[in-house]
Design an enzyme around this catalytic site. Structure first.
Site, PDB file in Angstrom:
ATOM      1  N   PRO A 166       0.785  -1.244   0.000  1.00  0.00           N
ATOM      2  CA  PRO A 166       0.000   0.000   0.000  1.00  0.00           C
ATOM      3  C   PRO A 166       0.814   1.290   0.000  1.00  0.00           C
ATOM      4  CG  PRO A 166       0.075  -0.904   2.209  1.00  0.00           C
ATOM      5  CD  PRO A 166       0.810  -1.879   1.332  1.00  0.00           C
ATOM      6  N   CYS A 167       2.099   1.234  -0.339  1.00  0.00           N
ATOM      7  CA  CYS A 167       2.931   2.433  -0.216  1.00  0.00           C
ATOM      8  C   CYS A 167       2.507   3.562  -1.151  1.00  0.00           C
ATOM      9  CB  CYS A 167       4.404   2.084  -0.438  1.00  0.00           C
ATOM     10  SG  CYS A 167       4.765   1.348  -2.037  1.00  0.00           S
ATOM     11  N   GLU A 168       1.901   3.243  -2.309  1.00  0.00           N
ATOM     12  CA  GLU A 168       1.488   4.277  -3.256  1.00  0.00           C
ATOM     13  C   GLU A 168      -0.012   4.540  -3.226  1.00  0.00           C
ATOM     14  OE1 GLU A 168       2.782   3.270  -7.139  1.00  0.00           O
ATOM     15  OE2 GLU A 168       4.919   3.412  -6.679  1.00  0.00           O
TER      16      GLU A 168
END
Length: 221
Positions: A166-168
């Protein structure tokens, strides 16, 4: 209300039931993704439930929805089972999808599943191959965002899950919502959160990974 393009864990927990109702009503295959126009491919919801984990406070309570679907082709003896969860990641402050897939060679004509003959799929290559085969997709079709293997952040068992990191997610969702101006000031918080989760589903959840599995309402006469 939604601020700065993100929802809180509390908002996720508060409105996940409404989104789950939308999911159960509208989850379907898009016919155009199948060589045969979709007539030979089916999607069935086998199981769906909500799990709440114990917590000392309402705001920190963790909740997830787990759904099992079966993708099958009438001309094939096997089907693809997909278990997927919708939950909230506190660190990245976004919803997150985890899913696992199984090849079922024993699905009867009545739809019963023999769990003892279900084989876990543990590589992205095998996942893609089975997805193409069951839905009759051409080999040059692409899945959505890249998935990796990891343990589930809320389910403490030995299973290995696929998931999209989910980093972006927060940055991209903010861009999508601003570009479409989809969150209106007059919308209730519930409507805003359901819209937000619908956009997330189509980009970083099941609909983003498997474009043929859509939240598409049934056409009204």
């Amino acid at each position: 209300m939604i601020k700065d393009g993100k929802i809180s864990n509390y908002q996720f927990n508060k409105h996940i039931d409404e989104f789950n109702e939308l999911l159960l009503r509208n989850l379907r295959l898009i016919p155009s993704y199948s060589k045969s126009g979709g007539s030979d491919a089916n999607l069935d919801i086998i199981n769906n439930y909500k799990k709440e984990l114990n917590s000392n406070t309402k705001n920190s309570k963790k909740t997830y929805i787990l759904t099992r679907i079966c993708l099958s082709g009438s001309y094939l003896p096997n089907c693809l089972l997909i278990d997927f969860t919708l939950s909230y990641d506190d660190f990245y402050m976004v919803p997150v999808l985890y899913f696992r897939a199984f090849k079922d060679n024993s699905k009867s004509t009545s739809g019963n599943i023999d769990e003892t003959r279900v084989t876990p799929i543990v590589s992205t290559e095998e996942l893609v191959s089975n997805y193409y085969s069951v839905l009759g997709l051409s080999s040059d079709s692409n899945l959505g965002p890249t998935v990796t293997l990891d343990s589930h952040h809320l389910i403490t068992d030995s299973s290995v899950w696929f998931y999209v990191h989910p980093c972006e997610t927060l940055h991209r969702l903010r861009e999508f919502m601003e570009a479409d101006n989809c969150l209106l000031p007059c919308d209730s918080e519930q409507l805003q959160v359901v819209k937000y989760l619908s956009i997330w589903y189509a980009t970083y959840s099941l609909g983003g990974i498997f474009p043929s599995i859509s939240l598409r309402p049934t056409s009204q006469p």
